[in-house]
Write a protein that holds these residues in place. Structure first.
Motif, PDB file in Angstrom:
ATOM      1  N   ALA A  31     -12.743  -1.637  -5.692  1.00  0.00           N
ATOM      2  CA  ALA A  31     -11.408  -1.606  -5.093  1.00  0.00           C
ATOM      3  C   ALA A  31     -10.431  -2.481  -5.861  1.00  0.00           C
ATOM      4  O   ALA A  31      -9.261  -2.122  -6.042  1.00  0.00           O
ATOM      5  CB  ALA A  31     -11.491  -2.059  -3.634  1.00  0.00           C
ATOM      6  N   LYS A  32     -10.891  -3.631  -6.347  1.00  0.00           N
ATOM      7  CA  LYS A  32     -10.012  -4.552  -7.062  1.00  0.00           C
ATOM      8  C   LYS A  32      -9.559  -3.990  -8.411  1.00  0.00           C
ATOM      9  O   LYS A  32      -8.520  -4.395  -8.919  1.00  0.00           O
ATOM     10  CB  LYS A  32     -10.718  -5.890  -7.281  1.00  0.00           C
ATOM     11  N   ARG A  33     -10.345  -3.067  -8.966  1.00  0.00           N
ATOM     12  CA  ARG A  33      -9.955  -2.483 -10.258  1.00  0.00           C
ATOM     13  C   ARG A  33      -8.646  -1.707 -10.157  1.00  0.00           C
ATOM     14  O   ARG A  33      -7.898  -1.607 -11.124  1.00  0.00           O
ATOM     15  CB  ARG A  33     -11.066  -1.556 -10.765  1.00  0.00           C
ATOM     16  N   ARG A  34      -8.423  -1.107  -8.972  1.00  0.00           N
ATOM     17  CA  ARG A  34      -7.186  -0.347  -8.741  1.00  0.00           C
ATOM     18  C   ARG A  34      -6.642  -0.765  -7.379  1.00  0.00           C
ATOM     19  O   ARG A  34      -6.638   0.023  -6.430  1.00  0.00           O
ATOM     20  CB  ARG A  34      -7.458   1.154  -8.791  1.00  0.00           C
ATOM     21  N   PHE A  35      -6.206  -1.996  -7.303  1.00  0.00           N
ATOM     22  CA  PHE A  35      -5.897  -2.621  -6.016  1.00  0.00           C
ATOM     23  C   PHE A  35      -4.826  -1.850  -5.240  1.00  0.00           C
ATOM     24  O   PHE A  35      -5.016  -1.493  -4.074  1.00  0.00           O
ATOM     25  CB  PHE A  35      -5.455  -4.068  -6.230  1.00  0.00           C
ATOM     26  N   ALA A  36      -3.683  -1.606  -5.860  1.00  0.00           N
ATOM     27  CA  ALA A  36      -2.588  -0.936  -5.160  1.00  0.00           C
ATOM     28  C   ALA A  36      -2.993   0.468  -4.730  1.00  0.00           C
ATOM     29  O   ALA A  36      -2.689   0.903  -3.601  1.00  0.00           O
ATOM     30  CB  ALA A  36      -1.345  -0.878  -6.054  1.00  0.00           C
ATOM     31  N   GLU A  37      -3.710   1.167  -5.599  1.00  0.00           N
ATOM     32  CA  GLU A  37      -4.161   2.520  -5.283  1.00  0.00           C
ATOM     33  C   GLU A  37      -5.140   2.498  -4.111  1.00  0.00           C
ATOM     34  O   GLU A  37      -5.101   3.366  -3.232  1.00  0.00           O
ATOM     35  CB  GLU A  37      -4.833   3.126  -6.518  1.00  0.00           C
ATOM     36  N   THR A  38      -6.009   1.498  -4.077  1.00  0.00           N
ATOM     37  CA  THR A  38      -6.989   1.367  -3.005  1.00  0.00           C
ATOM     38  C   THR A  38      -6.315   1.096  -1.670  1.00  0.00           C
ATOM     39  O   THR A  38      -6.638   1.721  -0.645  1.00  0.00           O
ATOM     40  CB  THR A  38      -7.984   0.237  -3.327  1.00  0.00           C
ATOM     41  N   VAL A  39      -5.382   0.150  -1.653  1.00  0.00           N
ATOM     42  CA  VAL A  39      -4.673  -0.186  -0.413  1.00  0.00           C
ATOM     43  C   VAL A  39      -3.931   1.031   0.113  1.00  0.00           C
ATOM     44  O   VAL A  39      -3.953   1.334   1.316  1.00  0.00           O
ATOM     45  CB  VAL A  39      -3.700  -1.360  -0.649  1.00  0.00           C
ATOM     46  N   ASP A  40      -3.281   1.777  -0.795  1.00  0.00           N
ATOM     47  CA  ASP A  40      -2.548   2.978  -0.387  1.00  0.00           C
ATOM     48  C   ASP A  40      -3.498   4.021   0.205  1.00  0.00           C
ATOM     49  O   ASP A  40      -3.204   4.629   1.246  1.00  0.00           O
ATOM     50  CB  ASP A  40      -1.806   3.564  -1.585  1.00  0.00           C
ATOM     51  N   ALA A  41      -4.656   4.210  -0.435  1.00  0.00           N
ATOM     52  CA  ALA A  41      -5.624   5.199   0.056  1.00  0.00           C
ATOM     53  C   ALA A  41      -6.159   4.812   1.433  1.00  0.00           C
ATOM     54  O   ALA A  41      -6.293   5.662   2.322  1.00  0.00           O
ATOM     55  CB  ALA A  41      -6.768   5.332  -0.939  1.00  0.00           C
ATOM     56  N   LEU A  42      -6.450   3.541   1.621  1.00  0.00           N
ATOM     57  CA  LEU A  42      -6.959   3.087   2.923  1.00  0.00           C
ATOM     58  C   LEU A  42      -5.917   3.277   4.025  1.00  0.00           C
ATOM     59  O   LEU A  42      -6.245   3.679   5.148  1.00  0.00           O
ATOM     60  CB  LEU A  42      -7.384   1.620   2.839  1.00  0.00           C
ATOM     61  N   GLN A  43      -4.654   2.996   3.688  1.00  0.00           N
ATOM     62  CA  GLN A  43      -3.587   3.165   4.683  1.00  0.00           C
ATOM     63  C   GLN A  43      -3.396   4.634   5.039  1.00  0.00           C
ATOM     64  O   GLN A  43      -3.254   4.990   6.213  1.00  0.00           O
ATOM     65  CB  GLN A  43      -2.284   2.563   4.155  1.00  0.00           C
ATOM     66  N   ARG A  44      -3.412   5.491   4.030  1.00  0.00           N
ATOM     67  CA  ARG A  44      -3.192   6.916   4.285  1.00  0.00           C
ATOM     68  C   ARG A  44      -4.348   7.534   5.070  1.00  0.00           C
ATOM     69  O   ARG A  44      -4.129   8.344   5.974  1.00  0.00           O
ATOM     70  CB  ARG A  44      -2.974   7.660   2.965  1.00  0.00           C
ATOM     71  N   THR A  45      -5.585   7.151   4.742  1.00  0.00           N
ATOM     72  CA  THR A  45      -6.719   7.710   5.484  1.00  0.00           C
ATOM     73  C   THR A  45      -6.751   7.167   6.909  1.00  0.00           C
ATOM     74  O   THR A  45      -7.157   7.877   7.840  1.00  0.00           O
ATOM     75  CB  THR A  45      -8.044   7.402   4.764  1.00  0.00           C
TER      76      THR A  45
END
Length: 285
Positions: free
Chosen positions: A262-276
């Motif tokens: 998750a830390k490798r693509r932090f912003a992308e991960t946070v966005d994916a978690l919020q959207r799901t």
């Protein structure tokens, strides 16, 4: 690595005469403090020479050094976990429910602490890199280890990674031979000798996949077959067939892998978690 965790990890790889010594000590570690080497040999239905060989197999020159080191370890743990009661003793039918739960909680806390304390972060980083760079992530385990594989798959799918839990040994082998781009295969086995998981990892590696083993057994066939081996430190309870403590330790490594990816693509991960989370909110209302 603690002495008791070392014994737990070694049990499946020891010859029968040494395995009997390990089994007796794992059931009641304080027996080493209370008994002479001759008494322990009799209690284990083996010879004094076998007890000495057992000591050497787990890294001690003889019985006296094991006795001293284990006494120190048990003393420290008793002080650390005394509020939870009788640490180091097994769950028995005389225990009240609060006492049994306290003993189990102490074992699970220790499993997480010792697993994280002995982590090889270079190996963890390499495993994370392989997962992060994979087009396809194959996860496999038998029994309780399958539940751990499912937990990692769930987390990775939530952030858009192509993760698959393979639940059938034939399906697992078939998936490893497909040419589907960069692949990483992760095998979960507490003992490190589960035949189906070992076959899965070896076949995946033979077909070009990066391989990761999650096990408690250093030097086990599964650890030797993997490009990267991550080890748990576990002391199972009386009800070890239920794979309670080992599952908790494996889940701690799953979370370490997920956080690293998750830390490798932090912003992308946070966005994916919020959207799901938003997408499934209506299902929870």
């Amino acid at each position: 690595m603690s002495i008791q965790s070392t014994i737990e990890a070694a049990v499946s790889t020891l010859p029968p005469s040494l395995a009997r010594v390990a089994a007796v000590i794992r059931e009641n570690p304080s027996i080493v403090i209370d008994m002479t080497i001759n008494e322990l040999a009799n209690a284990c239905s083996t010879s004094v020479a076998s007890v000495v060989r057992f000591c050497r197999a787990i890294g001690f020159s003889g019985y006296a050094p094991l006795r001293m080191a284990l006494a120190t370890e048990l003393g420290k743990e008793a002080a650390q976990f005394s509020p939870r009661g009788a640490f180091g003793s097994e769950i028995s039918d005389e225990d009240s429910l609060p006492e049994a739960v306290s003993k189990l909680a102490a074992l699970e806390l220790l499993a997480i602490e010792e697993t994280v304390a002995q982590l090889d972060f270079d190996v963890l980083e390499a495993a994370i890199s392989d997962i992060d760079g994979a087009d396809r992530i194959l996860l496999y385990g038998i029994g309780a280890s399958q539940f751990v594989a499912e937990d990692l798959a769930h987390k990775l799918l939530r952030v858009g990674r192509n993760a698959h839990v393979l639940t059938d040994p034939h399906e697992a082998i078939a998936a490893t031979v497909l040419n589907a781009g960069p692949t990483v295969a992760v095998g979960f086995s507490h003992s490190g000798v589960t035949p189906e998981t070992l076959r899965f990892l070896r076949t995946a590696g033979g077909n070009g996949a990066a391989t990761i083993a999650v096990t408690s057994a250093k030097g086990s066939p599964l650890a030797d077959a993997a490009d990267h081996a991550l080890f748990t430190e576990v002391r199972e309870s009386t009800f070890r067939a239920g794979a309670m403590v080992s599952r908790i330790a494996q889940l701690s490594l799953v979370d370490c892998l997920f956080v690293g990816v998750a830390k490798r693509r932090f912003a992308e991960t946070v966005d994916a978690l919020q959207r799901t989370r938003e997408a499934t909110r209506a299902l929870r209302d």
